[in-house]
Design an enzyme around this catalytic site. Structure first.
Site, PDB file in Angstrom:
ATOM      1  CD  GLU A  76      -3.422   0.184   1.707  1.00  0.00           C
ATOM      2  OE1 GLU A  76      -4.436   0.821   1.583  1.00  0.00           O
ATOM      3  OE2 GLU A  76      -3.350  -0.828   2.428  1.00  0.00           O
ATOM      4  CD  GLU A 127      -4.409  -0.532   9.121  1.00  0.00           C
ATOM      5  OE1 GLU A 127      -3.707  -1.555   9.072  1.00  0.00           O
ATOM      6  OE2 GLU A 127      -5.046  -0.083   8.140  1.00  0.00           O
TER       7      GLU A 127
HETATM    8  C1  BGC Z   1      -5.249   2.365   4.619  1.00  0.00           C
HETATM    9  C2  BGC Z   1      -5.791   3.435   5.509  1.00  0.00           C
HETATM   10  C3  BGC Z   1      -6.720   4.232   4.670  1.00  0.00           C
HETATM   11  C4  BGC Z   1      -7.859   3.316   4.394  1.00  0.00           C
HETATM   12  C5  BGC Z   1      -9.032   3.927   3.750  1.00  0.00           C
HETATM   13  C6  BGC Z   1      -6.380   1.485   4.249  1.00  0.00           C
HETATM   14  O1  BGC Z   1      -6.043   0.427   3.489  1.00  0.00           O
HETATM   15  O2  BGC Z   1      -4.188   1.695   5.168  1.00  0.00           O
HETATM   16  O3  BGC Z   1      -5.071   3.938   6.478  1.00  0.00           O
HETATM   17  O4  BGC Z   1      -7.067   5.460   5.117  1.00  0.00           O
HETATM   18  O5  BGC Z   1      -7.437   2.174   3.698  1.00  0.00           O
HETATM   19  O6  BGC Z   1     -10.071   3.219   4.066  1.00  0.00           O
END
Ligand code: BGC
Length: 863
Positions: free
Chosen positions: A462, A736
């Protein structure tokens, strides 16, 4: 020291003003003085070309207009400053500081895009390629500059030396709109006679794989290229330019595969000796193709590049369940390993990276489709070989080392921390080691997630510029680091993508994956709120001016989505993303109605836009968006608030939004809402129950209704979920999820399980403003608010900040009923001091100590 001493001025937001893009850079300076209450009455600026501003009656010292004529490309100019205080005394002149412009006009670029022929290119994330050429310099050299960028990632070399200390250059911008180049002073690398220039070129963000759900490749093109212009000024006044063109020759090199996510493979036996030195035989190499490129897209950097900022040695060598060797660096970080190894030619060492261990082995599942695996194949020989991958980065604390020849010594493997080299400006400390560690973790997550752009995470497939993550974290980011220059670039990309897509995409740069660029509250609101936060911390109105069209377009867009009733209650939303009540596999299934979140944010951004319009002198807009903000507030209350002040959606996030965004009517509603919020927090045993939207606000909301004790109970809670739970589990970064690691030590089974995501660390802003008590009361901290609210059993707390006016600090100690506060107020500023149980007062520059007795309380600082 008593008389004022003025420091050498700085240019715009640059740390290293070589190759700047502004032709009239604004100047800032700070003053050190022991004179209490000192304020500047006038300044004088002198430029090295003889321009003198004369005495300018002004108290301004931050981003003061350039006093000279506009600079042309490649112009170097010195500046110095002298200040006069209101007491009539002048400082001495400051030291000179120097800036040099880059190539300001597209027509300055003669370099083509030198692209390796398709036959050499492998599949995306395949080999890195080498490009080179020889050239001769006919006279002694006075000065030389390399202006360089790439379609892909590059590392340039001249005469066998790597140019500069950037990592992952040119970084990631919305390449279709803006591609950053760098200016390097290479005078000392060149010599009269035979010279050579070369570059290693990798796919990186340009052509390599980006994104989750399998990601995508070739986002910006399927041909990588280097764009370099070497300009040499001879001592005799003549000049010479060497550019990327068809004379460059290309070959494969030692890097057989490299990918941002998957890692790098390097076979040292394949390194052509002396390839970037003059006289190397490249007759078997292939000529580069020269591709067209648009020099109008090339922009000078407004912030620092990614660099190696620290090196860590392992704190432990562990043995995994299958006998594998695992190094623990004691800190979760973004970067890569540097090894020093000796062994036979052709032997391969493999390095794997992970943030946590599960059952003693590397936990690789959270990385999803990022292999994070580096391999080095030895060249062999007598001495040790040193290696660090060049075009990849990983998020890790642990590294598994396989195939190490001989014994692995403690100095053989180092972790090299890499991120944007932002200037650290803010600090926090307190008597609770867990809270202090939480703050350290926030800083480490900022470091891990500012790898050229603000990202969500540094480890899995990501690492995108998710707008919502930064939006909630921005106040913290802007306190910890001077990020105005770096974020100005990201915001320019945001505006460019927005203009193309008709909305602010959920991450910037936008990469089309499996869903369209959906408009979402909290995320898209970054367009309005990030510039605003930067303005509040830096005082840079220019940032608001630059972003104004984007801010306005976003609010207009949301207004049309919301329709006549002003409720944004249709379409996709992330809502209070990662509310701890959401199931692991459904992070968006939150307690709080996404329409409530979206409508609250709509009111907030309309209000901020109205304030911005007023500051910029757009009076009609100021009136229009002021009315809009009121209309949305009213709609919010109609739809979501009972007359007495309860919320239709009875969640902590709902109350936090309503209270901090000022959406309620009158003290009675606020009081009722506040009481209910406290009840909800108590009902949840002071465990956190908010996600991305509510977390940055909940403590402020509680304090705004006087519930300091409840805020502190929440803040100092250690049971899961809470801010301190991860700290008790040994976290060294912000996770997270509240429970990325479950209490039994296993990794949360959800897809979204990063151990380095800064969003939930947005609470650090509260630590700075309310626990330590240092906040801006006017943009750029020209007025400070010193308002600590001790609680939670803390006996001391402190915060320090290099404001645009100089060092500000607050430090308090509590001894029984006695609270002693020491504050540093920078020259040229004033502070409003609001201490519990004592009347508000105002103080000027200097160091002040205040003592108050009694428990005290009082209103919290305004946001
Ligand atoms: C990310 C987040 C992001 C989110 C949005 C994720 O996969 O890691 O931090 O804001 O998606 O829904």
């Amino acid at each position: 020291m008593t008389s004022p001493h003025v420091h050498a001025p700085t240019f715009e937001h640059h740390r290293d003003p070589l190759g700047i893009g502004e032709n009239a850079p604004r100047l800032s300076w700070t003053v050190t003085t022991g004179l209490p209450g000192w304020r500047q009455a006038a300044y004088e600026i002198e430029l090295s070309d003889g321009t003198a501003s004369g005495r300018v009656e002004s108290e301004e010292s931050v981003l003061v207009p350039w006093p000279g004529g506009p600079l042309g490309s490649r112009e170097r100019r010195g500046a110095r400053v002298r200040v006069h205080g209101h007491d009539g005394k002048a400082s001495d002149w400051s030291e000179w500081s120097w800036a040099e412009t880059g190539l300001l006009e597209p027509a300055d670029w003669q370099a083509g895009a030198a692209a390796p022929p398709p036959g050499l290119l492998g599949p995306p994330d395949g080999p890195a390629l080498l490009l080179r050429r020889d050239f001769t310099l006919r006279a002694p050299i006075a000065r030389a500059r390399l202006y360089v960028t790439a379609h892909g990632l590059y590392e340039a070399e001249i005469n066998g030396h790597v140019v500069g200390d950037d990592v992952l250059a040119p970084g990631w911008t919305s390449y279709g709109h803006r591609l950053r180049y760098r200016t390097h002073d290479v005078t000392t690398l060149l010599r009269r006679g035979a010279n050579a220039i070369g570059a290693t070129l990798a796919d990186g963000w340009y052509r390599g794989r980006i994104g989750f759900l399998g990601g995508t490749t070739g986002v910006y093109g399927d041909r990588t290229a280097i764009i370099a212009q070497l300009e040499i000024a001879y001592e005799d006044g003549t000049a010479e330019t060497v550019v990327t063109d068809g004379s460059w020759r290309c070959a494969t090199g030692p890097i057989t595969a490299t990918s941002l996510y998957d890692g790098e493979k390097h076979d040292a036996r394949l390194l052509p000796d002396g390839w970037s030195e003059p006289g190397f035989d490249d007759s078997a190499w292939l000529p580069a193709d020269v591709l067209a490129h648009d020099p109008a897209r090339l922009v000078a950097p407004s912030g620092p590049p990614v660099r190696r900022t620290e090196t860590l040695s392992p704190v432990a060598v562990l043995t995994g369940p299958s006998g594998e060797t695992i190094l623990d660096f004691g800190q979760n970080l973004a970067g890569r390993l540097r090894i020093r190894v000796q062994g036979p030619a052709g032997h391969t060492v493999t390095l794997r990276h992970a943030e946590v261990l599960e059952n003693g082995a590397l936990a690789l599942r959270p990385l999803r489709q990022a292999a994070a695996l580096d391999q080095y194949t030895l060249r062999g020989g007598d001495g040790p070989e040193e290696w660090e991958p060049r075009f990849t980065t990983h998020g890790f604390r642990y590294a598994q080392v396989d195939g190490w020849p001989g014994d692995l010594g403690p100095a053989d493997v180092q972790a090299v921390v890499c991120h944007t080299d932002l200037r650290p400006i803010g600090a926090f400390d307190c008597s609770d080691p867990l809270l202090s560690r939480l703050h350290d973790n926030v800083r480490w997550s900022m470091r891990g997630n500012y790898v050229d752009l603000p990202t969500d995470c540094p480890q899995r497939d990501e690492r995108l510029g998710w707008t919502g993550d930064l939006q909630v974290f921005a106040p913290t980011a802007a306190f910890l680091y001077d990020c105005s220059g770096a974020l100005a670039s990201w915001l320019a990309d945001l505006a460019a993508e927005q203009a193309d897509l008709g909305t602010v995409p959920p991450y910037v740069p936008w990469v089309p994956l499996k869903f369209p660029p959906r408009s979402a509250a909290v995320w898209g609101d970054a367009a309005v709120l990030v510039p605003w936060v930067l303005y509040r911390s830096s005082g840079d109105l220019g940032l608001l001016r630059a972003q104004y069209a984007s801010m306005k377009a976003w609010v207009e867009h949301v207004t049309s989505l919301a329709g006549d009733d002003h409720l944004w209650n249709e379409g996709f939303q992330y809502g209070d993303w990662l509310d701890p009540a959401a199931p692991p596999d459904k992070p968006g299934k939150t307690r709080t109605d996404p329409a409530l979140v979206a409508t609250a944010y709509h009111a907030r951004t309309a209000r901020v836009l109205a304030d911005t319009a007023a500051l910029l002198g757009h009076h009609a807009d100021a009136a229009r968006y002021g009315e809009l903000a009121e209309a949305v507030r009213a709609a919010f209350r109609r739809e979501f608030v009972t007359p007495s002040g309860r919320l239709a959606c009875d969640s902590q996030t709902s109350y936090a939004l309503a209270l901090t965004f000022d959406l309620l009517e009158g003290p009675a509603q606020r009081e009722r809402a506040g009481r209910r919020l406290v009840e909800l927090v108590v009902q949840d045993d002071h465990r956190i129950s908010t996600g991305f939207a509510g977390t940055p606000l909940i403590c402020d909301a509680l304090c705004s209704v006087g519930a300091y004790d409840t805020a502190y109970e929440l803040l100092t809670q250690r049971a899961c979920p809470s801010w301190l739970y991860p700290v008790t589990m040994g976290a060294t970064t912000i996770w997270e999820r509240w429970d990325s690691l479950l209490p039994d030590g296993t990794v949360n089974p959800g897809e979204m399980t990063s151990f380095n995501h800064y969003a939930l660390g947005a609470v650090a802003d509260f630590l700075h403003r309310t626990v330590a008590g240092l906040a801006p009361a006017a943009p750029g901290y020209r007025r400070l608010r010193i308002a600590p609210r001790p609680g939670g059993g803390l006996t001391h707390a402190s915060a320090r900040l290099e404001t645009p006016y100089g060092l500000a600090s607050v430090s308090w100690e509590r001894d029984g009923e006695t609270l002693t506060v020491t504050a540093t107020v920078p020259p040229g500023t004033v502070a409003e001091v609001d201490l519990p149980g004592s009347a508000m007062r105002e103080v000027g520059a200097g160091i002040h100590t205040f003592t108050v007795t009694g428990k005290g309380g009082g209103p919290g600082p305004a946001r």
